[in-house]
Scaffold this motif. Sequence first.
Motif, PDB file in Angstrom:
ATOM      1  N   THR A  26      29.806 -41.677  46.974  1.00  0.00           N
ATOM      2  CA  THR A  26      30.433 -41.376  45.695  1.00  0.00           C
ATOM      3  C   THR A  26      29.508 -40.486  44.894  1.00  0.00           C
ATOM      4  O   THR A  26      28.293 -40.494  45.079  1.00  0.00           O
TER       5      THR A  26
ATOM      6  N   THR B 107      29.525 -40.718  41.633  1.00  0.00           N
ATOM      7  CA  THR B 107      29.346 -41.432  40.373  1.00  0.00           C
ATOM      8  C   THR B 107      28.145 -42.367  40.481  1.00  0.00           C
ATOM      9  O   THR B 107      27.976 -43.039  41.494  1.00  0.00           O
TER      10      THR B 107
ATOM     11  N   ASN C  26      29.105 -38.853  36.159  1.00  0.00           N
ATOM     12  CA  ASN C  26      29.928 -38.222  37.180  1.00  0.00           C
ATOM     13  C   ASN C  26      29.272 -36.898  37.585  1.00  0.00           C
ATOM     14  O   ASN C  26      29.268 -35.929  36.817  1.00  0.00           O
TER      15      ASN C  26
ATOM     16  N   LYS D 199      36.909 -38.044  36.559  1.00  0.00           N
ATOM     17  CA  LYS D 199      37.226 -39.342  37.162  1.00  0.00           C
ATOM     18  C   LYS D 199      37.567 -40.333  36.055  1.00  0.00           C
ATOM     19  O   LYS D 199      36.912 -40.358  35.003  1.00  0.00           O
ATOM     20  N   THR D 200      38.585 -41.151  36.328  1.00  0.00           N
ATOM     21  CA  THR D 200      39.007 -42.171  35.381  1.00  0.00           C
ATOM     22  C   THR D 200      38.834 -43.547  36.006  1.00  0.00           C
ATOM     23  O   THR D 200      39.247 -43.778  37.162  1.00  0.00           O
ATOM     24  N   TYR D 201      38.209 -44.444  35.253  1.00  0.00           N
ATOM     25  CA  TYR D 201      37.958 -45.803  35.733  1.00  0.00           C
ATOM     26  C   TYR D 201      38.562 -46.819  34.779  1.00  0.00           C
ATOM     27  O   TYR D 201      38.475 -46.679  33.547  1.00  0.00           O
TER      28      TYR D 201
ATOM     29  N   THR E 148      37.255 -42.033  31.021  1.00  0.00           N
ATOM     30  CA  THR E 148      37.379 -40.808  31.818  1.00  0.00           C
ATOM     31  C   THR E 148      36.095 -40.005  31.663  1.00  0.00           C
ATOM     32  O   THR E 148      35.650 -39.756  30.531  1.00  0.00           O
TER      33      THR E 148
ATOM     34  N   SER F 158      38.424 -47.278  40.177  1.00  0.00           N
ATOM     35  CA  SER F 158      39.328 -46.129  40.265  1.00  0.00           C
ATOM     36  C   SER F 158      40.204 -46.313  41.495  1.00  0.00           C
ATOM     37  O   SER F 158      40.191 -47.368  42.126  1.00  0.00           O
TER      38      SER F 158
ATOM     39  N   GLU G 190      37.308 -46.155  44.250  1.00  0.00           N
ATOM     40  CA  GLU G 190      35.959 -46.683  44.051  1.00  0.00           C
ATOM     41  C   GLU G 190      36.004 -47.981  43.252  1.00  0.00           C
ATOM     42  O   GLU G 190      36.888 -48.198  42.422  1.00  0.00           O
TER      43      GLU G 190
END
Length: 272
Positions: free
Chosen positions: A7, A9, A34, A40-42, A76, A108, A111
Amino acid sequence: MVEAAHTSTSIGEPTISLGDSAQGAHSVTVNVRNDGDTAKTYAVSTRSGVATGGSPSDPAFQVADPSVRLSSRSVTIQPHRSALVTARISEDFGEDGIIYGGWIQLTSDDEDLSVPFAGMSGDYQNVEVLGAHEGLPVLGKAQGENIVPVSGEDATYSMSGDDVPYVLFYLDYPVERLDVAVYHAKADGSKGRLVNPKVGTVSSESKWGRSSETEALPWDGTYQTAKGKTVTAKDGKYIIEVRVLKALGDPDTASDWESWDSEVLTLAHQKP
């Protein structure tokens, strides 16, 4: 910095240690970065772990979920940027010494990242350290290869070889300092004048860790004066006092100390 495998992140805080709750709730911040080329949104959530209470040497497992308030339920992160997630963690268990914890999770589509946290309920200075085990501390005496508890007339020591006073004790938590002082015993069994008055102790140890088994601390009947002279205590009746300063404790705060007094013991040196 710890990175999840495969990843882009990364999380700047691999673990969070809360300490105790003496000052109330804890506010903690997790830095998430990131390093990828797309946003990316978690989803942000928390999960509690199993708590433990009672003596650390014989813990009882229990459900004790802390209250966790998150700054956001979703975050995000733009490419090559960071975002902060704040959590306010508190507990109202009504008991000192419960070890609790859990995870702050960022999830996500592909992830699942998490940061573990752990703390102790209540005030660390309120937990019992020295006298938490039934029957301890107590005077001890060498018997073959073992040190066994003694009392009354059996607490008489010839001061020859291993026949010296021992204190059998168990520490449930680490201590900042462990001091041993000795007093002359009065006729009524109470403490009289202090042995080694200008120093105050016959021995002192710093940074004593939590016990894994019963410990036996000997006193060979000697002490070192303020001028560095080694003196041997005369035959007679004495009382041993053990004092421990709790971890993180203030030596000038009486409540941060625990103490124990032995029953009267007798030194009767074996004559040559």
